[in-house]
Structure formats: C-alpha cells, structure tokens
Scaffold this motif. Structure first.
Motif, PDB file in Angstrom:
ATOM      1  N   ALA A 157       0.822  -1.211   0.000  1.00  0.00           N
ATOM      2  CA  ALA A 157       0.000   0.000   0.000  1.00  0.00           C
ATOM      3  C   ALA A 157       0.852   1.255   0.000  1.00  0.00           C
ATOM      4  N   VAL A 158       0.375   2.266  -0.709  1.00  0.00           N
ATOM      5  CA  VAL A 158       0.937   3.618  -0.671  1.00  0.00           C
ATOM      6  C   VAL A 158      -0.064   4.505   0.059  1.00  0.00           C
ATOM      7  N   VAL A 159       0.409   5.310   1.000  1.00  0.00           N
ATOM      8  CA  VAL A 159      -0.428   6.236   1.746  1.00  0.00           C
ATOM      9  C   VAL A 159      -0.142   7.648   1.254  1.00  0.00           C
ATOM     10  N   VAL A 160      -1.164   8.355   0.825  1.00  0.00           N
ATOM     11  CA  VAL A 160      -1.017   9.735   0.357  1.00  0.00           C
ATOM     12  C   VAL A 160      -1.285  10.659   1.529  1.00  0.00           C
ATOM     13  N   GLY A 161      -0.242  11.353   1.987  1.00  0.00           N
ATOM     14  CA  GLY A 161      -0.340  12.228   3.144  1.00  0.00           C
ATOM     15  C   GLY A 161       0.703  11.854   4.176  1.00  0.00           C
ATOM     16  N   ALA A 162       1.013  12.805   5.060  1.00  0.00           N
ATOM     17  CA  ALA A 162       1.984  12.552   6.133  1.00  0.00           C
ATOM     18  C   ALA A 162       1.557  13.282   7.397  1.00  0.00           C
ATOM     19  N   GLU A 163       0.246  13.206   7.701  1.00  0.00           N
ATOM     20  CA  GLU A 163      -0.304  13.772   8.928  1.00  0.00           C
ATOM     21  C   GLU A 163      -0.469  12.657   9.952  1.00  0.00           C
ATOM     22  N   ASP A 164      -0.978  13.019  11.130  1.00  0.00           N
ATOM     23  CA  ASP A 164      -1.252  11.996  12.142  1.00  0.00           C
ATOM     24  C   ASP A 164      -2.193  10.928  11.597  1.00  0.00           C
ATOM     25  N   VAL A 165      -3.227  11.363  10.878  1.00  0.00           N
ATOM     26  CA  VAL A 165      -4.192  10.404  10.342  1.00  0.00           C
ATOM     27  C   VAL A 165      -3.535   9.499   9.308  1.00  0.00           C
ATOM     28  N   SER A 166      -2.505   9.982   8.625  1.00  0.00           N
ATOM     29  CA  SER A 166      -1.805   9.168   7.640  1.00  0.00           C
ATOM     30  C   SER A 166      -1.080   8.011   8.312  1.00  0.00           C
ATOM     31  N   TYR A 167      -0.452   8.303   9.436  1.00  0.00           N
ATOM     32  CA  TYR A 167       0.242   7.243  10.156  1.00  0.00           C
ATOM     33  C   TYR A 167      -0.747   6.289  10.823  1.00  0.00           C
ATOM     34  N   ALA A 168      -1.921   6.787  11.207  1.00  0.00           N
ATOM     35  CA  ALA A 168      -2.963   5.889  11.694  1.00  0.00           C
ATOM     36  C   ALA A 168      -3.409   4.945  10.586  1.00  0.00           C
ATOM     37  N   ALA A 169      -3.512   5.464   9.352  1.00  0.00           N
ATOM     38  CA  ALA A 169      -3.849   4.607   8.215  1.00  0.00           C
ATOM     39  C   ALA A 169      -2.759   3.567   7.986  1.00  0.00           C
ATOM     40  N   ALA A 170      -1.507   3.987   8.103  1.00  0.00           N
ATOM     41  CA  ALA A 170      -0.398   3.038   7.939  1.00  0.00           C
ATOM     42  C   ALA A 170      -0.441   1.940   8.990  1.00  0.00           C
ATOM     43  N   ASP A 171      -0.795   2.296  10.208  1.00  0.00           N
ATOM     44  CA  ASP A 171      -0.921   1.309  11.284  1.00  0.00           C
ATOM     45  C   ASP A 171      -2.017   0.296  10.947  1.00  0.00           C
ATOM     46  N   THR A 172      -3.145   0.795  10.424  1.00  0.00           N
ATOM     47  CA  THR A 172      -4.240  -0.102  10.036  1.00  0.00           C
ATOM     48  C   THR A 172      -3.805  -1.039   8.917  1.00  0.00           C
ATOM     49  N   ILE A 173      -3.072  -0.507   7.961  1.00  0.00           N
ATOM     50  CA  ILE A 173      -2.590  -1.329   6.847  1.00  0.00           C
ATOM     51  C   ILE A 173      -1.700  -2.448   7.355  1.00  0.00           C
ATOM     52  N   ARG A 174      -0.795  -2.132   8.253  1.00  0.00           N
ATOM     53  CA  ARG A 174       0.074  -3.158   8.820  1.00  0.00           C
ATOM     54  C   ARG A 174      -0.725  -4.187   9.615  1.00  0.00           C
ATOM     55  N   THR A 175      -1.746  -3.703  10.344  1.00  0.00           N
ATOM     56  CA  THR A 175      -2.590  -4.623  11.099  1.00  0.00           C
ATOM     57  C   THR A 175      -3.255  -5.640  10.178  1.00  0.00           C
ATOM     58  N   SER A 176      -3.603  -5.210   8.965  1.00  0.00           N
ATOM     59  CA  SER A 176      -4.274  -6.104   8.014  1.00  0.00           C
ATOM     60  C   SER A 176      -3.328  -7.118   7.394  1.00  0.00           C
ATOM     61  N   GLY A 177      -2.018  -6.960   7.634  1.00  0.00           N
ATOM     62  CA  GLY A 177      -1.037  -7.872   7.070  1.00  0.00           C
ATOM     63  C   GLY A 177      -0.356  -7.364   5.822  1.00  0.00           C
ATOM     64  N   ALA A 178      -0.653  -6.149   5.398  1.00  0.00           N
ATOM     65  CA  ALA A 178      -0.038  -5.581   4.204  1.00  0.00           C
ATOM     66  C   ALA A 178       1.190  -4.755   4.578  1.00  0.00           C
TER      67      ALA A 178
END
Length: 408
Positions: A157-178
C-alpha cells in the motif's frame, strides 16, 4: 405543523460532539433529547480507530471503547439514540425530514444541534487522473474494512499524506497484514506530531517521500501502481495494489448548506460564535463540521460546551449578534468563526498554510489591538492545530468591524 413528531432537542450526528452534547443536556434535566445517526452504530469515527489515545491521559482508551463510553453516557442521561436514520432536509426553521427503518418522518424541535462531522476527500475530488481500479481507499474506508469487517485490503500500500491520520492509516494497513510502500506528501516535511512513543515506533520503517505528488493511478481491474512526480520534475512508479488517500478533510455541511446557514469561507462549515450559535436562531453546530478535523476530545468538549448555551436558549435567552473573525494570510482559518464580548469558549483553533517560525498572533478590531500572543510552538506547520486563548473577547466592540487575526 401537522404530521410532525416533536422533541425538545434534536441532535444530528452520534459522534463525540453530538453524544457529549446529549449527555450534558440530559444530565441537566432538559426534556426530550433525540440523537440521530445514519450509521448502524453510534460513536462516530472512533468506532473504527483501533489505536489508543482517546479519553484522558490518566485513563487512555481505544477508539471503540471511547465510542461506547460516550454512547452509554448519552443513553444513561435519558437521551434517545437512533441509528440507521438519515436527516434529509429541513421542513421548517427547526424541523427536519428523516428516513429510517420505520420509513419517512418529520421531527420538530425547540433546538437543533448539527454534529454531522467531516469526511476525507476521495481520489475523484482530488482530481488524481488514471484508471479506476479496485484498491483505492480513504482512511475511514480502510479502517472500517479492517477493524469493523475484518477484510484484507491488499499486500502493498501507498499512503497519500503525512499527517497523524496518515500514520494511523499506515498502522491499520500493517494490522491487516499488508506492507506500507511509502507515505507520499507534496509538503517538505511530515506534518504529524509524533508526540507519543507509539507514534515514533510506528514511524520507523516507513519510507517518507516529501515534495512528491501522486500524478496517476495505474492498473485495470486492480491497482498495480501509482506514478509520482518529485518537485524537481523526476517521475517514478511505486508498485502497489492499494492506495489510501488521507487527510484533506471537508465538513459534512449538506444540512447546513441546504438550510441556508452562513458558512465560513475558510473552514466551509457553518459559522458559529463562542456559544456555538449558527446564523439561524435555535440551530447550534459542534465538532468537526465546524473545523475539519480536530481530535475526538475537542469535538466532545465543544458538544458539552454548546449544552450551556442551548439551555439558555430553551429558557428564553435572545439569540446573540456577533462580529466576524477574519484571519490574514498565511493563516487559513479560525474556529469559532465569530465573536461576542460575552464569549467564554476557552480557546480558538487555527491552521496555517505555510510554516511559521515562533509565530506571534495579533488580534485587532478597527485598528485597535485587543490581544497579542506568542504561540507555544517553535514552528507552526500546515495540518497542525494552533491554539489562541479567548481571554480577550470582552474587549470586542459588538458594533465594530470584523476582528482580525494576523501573524506579527
């Protein structure tokens, strides 16, 4: 009005702001309070934010636990919380047409609270060209898919953005196994706070591409990659099967707009004063519909604060007049957006469109200095909240011109 069911207070939106307002009003003995939400469960965005940091420093909670706490508080105070119900339009100054499991209905009230929240702009609204493959999400969509429905979203996955919410999205992505291929931002630095150790731990191992823009989505059927352009003109393709667009929040202001409420040009939400009064008597607005987007705690505080002004309205207080607040560049917006000498909101929240080093704010009206404040941040950056005290509001001339906030 015939065919109308009446309540004392109608709250639209069962997120932190709406639930906190209902809980405070119920505890104060206000009569019939009803909270509507189009989702099937109350609690708002925290329902699908599995990370911690909600609640208080002494009693931190995960998002779902915080949502349950707020819902229980509203219900135990006597408020009726109805989910799966959508407010469609206005049927009068203080009445709304709705539709839910029981069919269409018109509900009238002595006061209405708009707590409709905010949403992230999706790919189409950001005008990112390319094909229309599967695997394109916003933060809210990916969090719901993973945390509410247990879905797998992809592998890279690529995350567009680098705010707090962006890193929360990255955490969710990792939780999903990606795997997170990269965070991409067109700004020269990340805008996240990284205030907690968990944030710093999350940041490690995630490539950050600054001064970089996603210019095209690739793939047919399923996303195969995104094309990016660096500020110096270089382009590259990041191979991925998932892209998550984060941040860039806009208020869910459809009801406010359809009701003809005055909207603030900076936030695009309904303009309110320190008591959260809108331009329509009897209608209040709270939470992220006013300023997309602040924390759940900020939204809950505003909901509780609005309850005081709402009780005054129900007991016969006049609807106050107010003076506009105007920010000057590079400041983007301020909320609340209007001011009266009696305002005791506590603080204003602001955003800037450019980095500011050791900023000093000057608050003036008709050339008269009302307040001067050096902000407690070494550098103010876009997408991060700045705070301004409201201790100067008693100096405002209610018959004067707009109050201006500028960087000195």
């Amino acid at each position: 009005m015939t065919g109308v069911r009446h309540v004392d207070v109608l709250v639209v939106g069962a997120g932190p702001a709406g639930l906190a307002a209902a809980a405070r009003l119920g505890a104060a003995g206000v009569g019939r309070i009803e909270v509507l939400d189009r989702e099937q469960q109350a609690g708002g965005v925290p329902r699908h934010c599995a990370h911690g940091g909600f609640g208080t420093w002494l009693h931190p909670l995960t998002g779902p636990a915080y949502a349950r706490l707020l819902t229980r508080a509203a219900v135990s105070s006597g408020a009726v919380v109805r989910t799966g119900v959508t407010a469609l339009d206005w049927a009068g100054p203080l009445a709304l047409t709705t539709v839910g499991p029981g069919g269409p209905e018109t509900i009238g009230a002595r006061a209405v609270v708009l707590a409709t929240g905010a949403r992230e702009r999706p790919r189409a609204a950001r005008l990112v060209p390319g094909t229309r493959p599967a695997g394109v999400y916003t933060t809210g969509e990916v969090q719901q898919a993973v945390h509410l429905y247990g879905q797998r979203i992809g592998t890279r996955a690529v995350v567009v953005g680098a705010e707090d919410v962006s890193y929360a999205a990255a955490d969710t992505i990792r939780t999903s196994g990606a795997d997170v291929v990269a965070l991409v931002t067109d700004l020269p630095r990340a805008q996240a706070a990284f205030a907690r150790a968990a944030d710093a731990r999350l940041r490690r191992g995630i490539p950050l591409l600054t001064d970089t823009t996603v210019t095209e989505l690739l793939g047919h059927g399923r996303l195969s990659g995104v094309r990016v352009r660096h500020r110096d003109g270089r382009t590259a393709v990041l191979r991925c099967d998932t892209v998550v667009f984060t941040g860039d929040f806009v208020p869910d202001h459809e009801l406010a707009r359809r009701g003809g409420l005055t909207l603030d040009p900076g936030t695009r939400g309904p303009a309110v004063d320190g008591g959260l009064h809108t331009s329509r008597p009897g209608v209040f607005a709270v939470g992220s519909v006013l300023h997309p987007v602040e924390s759940a705690a900020t939204a809950a505080r505003e909901g509780a604060h609005a309850a005081g002004a709402l009780r005054e309205w129900l007991t016969g207080a006049a609807w106050p007049g107010s003076v506009p607040l105007v920010v000057e560049e590079p400041l983007r917006w301020i909320a609340p957006h209007r001011v009266t000498p009696a305002d005791r909101h506590g603080r204003y929240v602001l955003r800037t469109s450019a980095p500011l080093t050791r900023p000093v704010l000057h608050v003036t009206q008709d050339g008269r200095l009302l307040h001067r404040a050096r902000l407690r941040v070494p550098t103010a950056v876009p997408h991060r909240t700045l705070s301004l005290t409201a201790r100067w509001t008693h100096r405002v001339d209610p018959k004067g011109g707009p109050v201006r906030i500028a960087v000195g």
